[in-house]
Write an enzyme that holds these catalytic residues in place. Structure first.
Site, PDB file in Angstrom:
ATOM      1  CD  GLU A  92      -2.901  -1.302   2.255  1.00 21.62           C
ATOM      2  OE1 GLU A  92      -3.742  -2.193   2.155  1.00 21.62           O
ATOM      3  OE2 GLU A  92      -2.936  -0.455   3.167  1.00 21.62           O
ATOM      4  CB  CYS A 105       2.913   7.477   3.298  1.00 22.37           C
ATOM      5  SG  CYS A 105       3.302   6.284   4.564  1.00 22.37           S
ATOM      6  CB  CYS A 112       7.122  -5.078   8.980  1.00 28.60           C
ATOM      7  SG  CYS A 112       8.569  -4.456   9.874  1.00 28.60           S
ATOM      8  CB  CYS A 116       6.087  -2.785  16.407  1.00 34.17           C
ATOM      9  SG  CYS A 116       7.782  -2.411  15.956  1.00 34.17           S
ATOM     10  CB  CYS A 119       2.772  -1.967  13.867  1.00 33.88           C
ATOM     11  SG  CYS A 119       2.942  -1.755  12.079  1.00 33.88           S
ATOM     12  N   GLY A 165       6.672  -1.903   6.271  1.00 33.99           N
ATOM     13  CA  GLY A 165       8.061  -2.369   6.304  1.00 33.99           C
ATOM     14  C   GLY A 165       9.014  -1.482   7.063  1.00 33.99           C
ATOM     15  CB  SER A 197       9.778   6.510   9.681  1.00 33.26           C
ATOM     16  OG  SER A 197       9.337   6.080  10.940  1.00 33.26           O
ATOM     17  CG  LEU A 220      11.763   7.154  21.612  1.00 28.81           C
ATOM     18  CD1 LEU A 220      13.098   6.469  21.350  1.00 28.81           C
ATOM     19  CD2 LEU A 220      12.006   8.565  22.158  1.00 28.81           C
ATOM     20  CG  HIS A 221       6.421   4.098  19.258  1.00 35.09           C
ATOM     21  ND1 HIS A 221       5.900   5.267  18.767  1.00 35.09           N
ATOM     22  CD2 HIS A 221       6.624   3.312  18.166  1.00 35.09           C
ATOM     23  CE1 HIS A 221       5.804   5.190  17.450  1.00 35.09           C
ATOM     24  NE2 HIS A 221       6.233   4.022  17.070  1.00 35.09           N
ATOM     25  CG  ASN A 296      -4.255   5.611  13.474  1.00 39.46           C
ATOM     26  OD1 ASN A 296      -5.115   6.450  13.735  1.00 39.46           O
ATOM     27  ND2 ASN A 296      -3.066   5.949  12.999  1.00 39.46           N
ATOM     28  CB  CYS A 339       0.441   5.918  11.428  1.00 35.11           C
ATOM     29  SG  CYS A 339       1.146   7.406  10.876  1.00 35.11           S
TER      30      CYS A 339
HETATM   31  N1  SAH Z   1       8.988   0.592  10.085  1.00 30.70           N
HETATM   32  C1  SAH Z   1       9.166   1.977  10.181  1.00 30.70           C
HETATM   33  C2  SAH Z   1       8.292   2.773   9.227  1.00 30.70           C
HETATM   34  C3  SAH Z   1       6.830   2.361   9.085  1.00 30.70           C
HETATM   35  S1  SAH Z   1       5.707   2.637  10.403  1.00 30.70           S
HETATM   36  C4  SAH Z   1       8.951   2.456  11.605  1.00 30.70           C
HETATM   37  O1  SAH Z   1       8.492   1.690  12.422  1.00 30.70           O
HETATM   38  O2  SAH Z   1       9.323   3.588  11.886  1.00 30.70           O
HETATM   39  C5  SAH Z   1       5.266   4.351  10.400  1.00 30.70           C
HETATM   40  C6  SAH Z   1       4.880   4.875  11.771  1.00 30.70           C
HETATM   41  O3  SAH Z   1       3.566   4.437  12.204  1.00 30.70           O
HETATM   42  C7  SAH Z   1       5.832   4.404  12.866  1.00 30.70           C
HETATM   43  O4  SAH Z   1       6.158   5.449  13.717  1.00 30.70           O
HETATM   44  C8  SAH Z   1       4.988   3.385  13.576  1.00 30.70           C
HETATM   45  O5  SAH Z   1       5.481   3.119  14.847  1.00 30.70           O
HETATM   46  C9  SAH Z   1       3.632   4.024  13.558  1.00 30.70           C
HETATM   47  N2  SAH Z   1       2.543   3.090  13.867  1.00 30.70           N
HETATM   48  C10 SAH Z   1       2.540   1.757  13.702  1.00 30.70           C
HETATM   49  N3  SAH Z   1       1.350   1.246  14.095  1.00 30.70           N
HETATM   50  C11 SAH Z   1       0.581   2.287  14.495  1.00 30.70           C
HETATM   51  C12 SAH Z   1      -0.759   2.397  14.959  1.00 30.70           C
HETATM   52  N4  SAH Z   1      -1.550   1.337  15.071  1.00 30.70           N
HETATM   53  N5  SAH Z   1      -1.232   3.624  15.289  1.00 30.70           N
HETATM   54  C13 SAH Z   1      -0.449   4.714  15.121  1.00 30.70           C
HETATM   55  N6  SAH Z   1       0.820   4.677  14.661  1.00 30.70           N
HETATM   56  C14 SAH Z   1       1.338   3.468  14.356  1.00 30.70           C
HETATM   57 FE1  SF4 Z   2       7.585  -2.859  11.204  1.00 26.33          FE
HETATM   58 FE2  SF4 Z   2       7.513  -0.220  11.677  1.00 26.33          FE
HETATM   59 FE3  SF4 Z   2       5.311  -1.747  12.004  1.00 26.33          FE
HETATM   60 FE4  SF4 Z   2       7.370  -1.985  13.707  1.00 26.33          FE
HETATM   61  S1  SF4 Z   2       6.067  -0.153  13.394  1.00 26.33           S
HETATM   62  S2  SF4 Z   2       6.228  -3.689  12.766  1.00 26.33           S
HETATM   63  S3  SF4 Z   2       9.116  -1.689  12.350  1.00 26.33           S
HETATM   64  S4  SF4 Z   2       6.361  -1.349  10.084  1.00 26.33           S
END
Ligand code: SAH
Ligand code: SF4
Length: 362
Positions: A92, A105, A112, A116, A119, A165, A197, A220-221, A296, A339
């Site tokens: 996507e 984006c 991936c 995490c 995600c 990814g 990112s 960072l989170h 989200n 995101c």
């Molecule tokens: N893998 C890379 C880039 C893709 S994710 C990374 O992790 O940075 C893009 C952003 O969306 C990241 O900051 C990720 O942590 C955030 N993200 C992932 N799942 C999310 C969710 N459910 N709600 C809000 N942000 C989220």
């Molecule tokens: Fe992969 Fe980024 Fe999602 Fe973590 S937040 S699973 S590194 S896409």
């Protein structure tokens, strides 16, 4: 001999290719501009290329753009394209229009592997890296579609590697795609307007600093290893203090004079106000900008977003310490384009490694 996809090549690589087939180097720039500036991929339509060379190129090369499987337009103007990268897998790409810019984006992998917890892409599993051509195709396709919609040449002003990814786990292809995006014979983006990112792949960040420093965002989170280990397993390999030290080194080469930190607000997990104070200590002396992202949701995530009230309180603490802190507006939610909601269609997810520790990171 296998045909070569010219979309995988940077201008330098294309020059080497043309020399290797006995053609003058300047042909590379002509073809490169046809593809990336004018959006033409049929060799026979490249009018300043001799017929004989067109025939030769048809024999030994091709330009492959993934098929658009579907297009979704959200009520807030966000557009999501689902692209079919092979018979089994879809990725996507999302376009986010704003008053003074247009951001694309892009995805870097099919799924991936880093798992995490919050995600949706991570929950999908991992199949494979995208090729350079598949990454650059996303920009090529979006440009083509938007130019006809908006009747303007410069609709996409910014690109962020925030789709599906982990870009630094697909280093070489991502670097090549970045090189093409920055090339003034292609998309001519500036390093400031191209943001990568990462969830914190330290060797990849160092390599990017040396090879081609673009704007950097860190997912960072969390403010300490205990919480971060829970939600981002990669933190066990690359702990938080080392990650911040890596950013301290990156900033010296960065085209922006700050590092962006993304912080997804998860109720009861990382949103305690004490953590905001910890963050202030953590990034002491490092020019930083915080982006608080309301979580989200997606089915069976097991997480909830922090309340608006809590997010604002968290923001205030960071701001009072002098840290620029914004709350990200959720865009494209109605079409699952926000995101962390990008899932594509990842077939053969078995390619996820047993453990993230065994993944070849760069
Ligand atoms: N893998 C890379 C880039 C893709 S994710 C990374 O992790 O940075 C893009 C952003 O969306 C990241 O900051 C990720 O942590 C955030 N993200 C992932 N799942 C999310 C969710 N459910 N709600 C809000 N942000 C989220
Ligand atoms: Fe992969 Fe980024 Fe999602 Fe973590 S937040 S699973 S590194 S896409």
């Amino acid at each position: 001999m296998d045909k070569i996809n010219l979309l995988d090549l940077t201008l330098n690589q294309l020059e080497t290719f043309f020399v290797s087939i006995g053609e003058p180097k300047f042909r590379a720039k002509q073809v490169f501009r046809w593809v990336h500036v004018y959006g033409v991929i049929d060799f026979n339509s490249m009018t300043d290329i001799a017929k004989s060379l067109q025939t030769k190129l048809n024999d030994i090369a091709y330009i492959c753009i993934p098929e658009i499987y579907s297009e979704h337009v959200s009520s807030d103007g966000v557009i999501k394209w689902v692209l079919k990268v092979d018979s089994l897998n879809k990725i996507e790409t999302v376009f986010i229009p704003e008053d003074n810019r247009g951001t694309l984006c892009v995805s870097s992998q099919v799924g991936c592997a880093l798992e995490c917890q919050f995600c949706s892409t991570g929950r999908q599993g991992f199949n494979r890296n995208l090729s350079t051509g598949e990454i650059i195709s996303q920009l090529w396709i979006a440009n083509k579609k938007l130019r006809s919609n908006y009747k303007s040449d410069k609709v996409i002003t910014n690109v962020v590697f925030m789709g599906m990814g982990e870009p630094l786990a697909n280093y070489n292809n991502v670097l090549n795609a970045i090189t093409i995006m920055l090339d003034n014979n292609a998309y001519n983006l500036s390093k400031r307007k191209l943001t990568l990112s990462t969830s914190g792949v330290i060797p990849g960040i160092n390599k990017l600093r040396d090879d081609c420093p673009v704007s950097l965002a860190i997912s960072l989170h969390a403010s300490n290893d205990v919480v971060r280990n829970e939600i981002i397993p990669l933190n066990k390999k690359y702990p938080i203090v080392q990650l911040i030290d890596t950013c301290r080194s990156y900033i010296k080469s960065s085209p922006k004079n700050y590092i962006t930190f993304e912080y997804v607000m998860l109720k009861g997990v990382n949103d305690n106000l004490e953590y905001a104070k910890e963050l202030i200590d953590l990034v002491q002396g490092l020019p930083s900008k915080f982006n608080l992202i309301p979580f989200n949701s997606f089915p069976n995530s097991g997480f909830e977003s922090s309340s608006r009230n809590q997010i604002v309180k968290f923001q205030r603490i960071l701001q009072e310490a002098g840290l620029i802190t914004t709350i990200r507006k959720t865009r494209g939610d109605s079409i699952d384009a926000a995101c962390g909601q990008l899932v594509g269609n990842v077939k053969d997810k078995t390619k996820r490694q047993e453990k993230w520790g065994t993944i070849k990171i760069i």
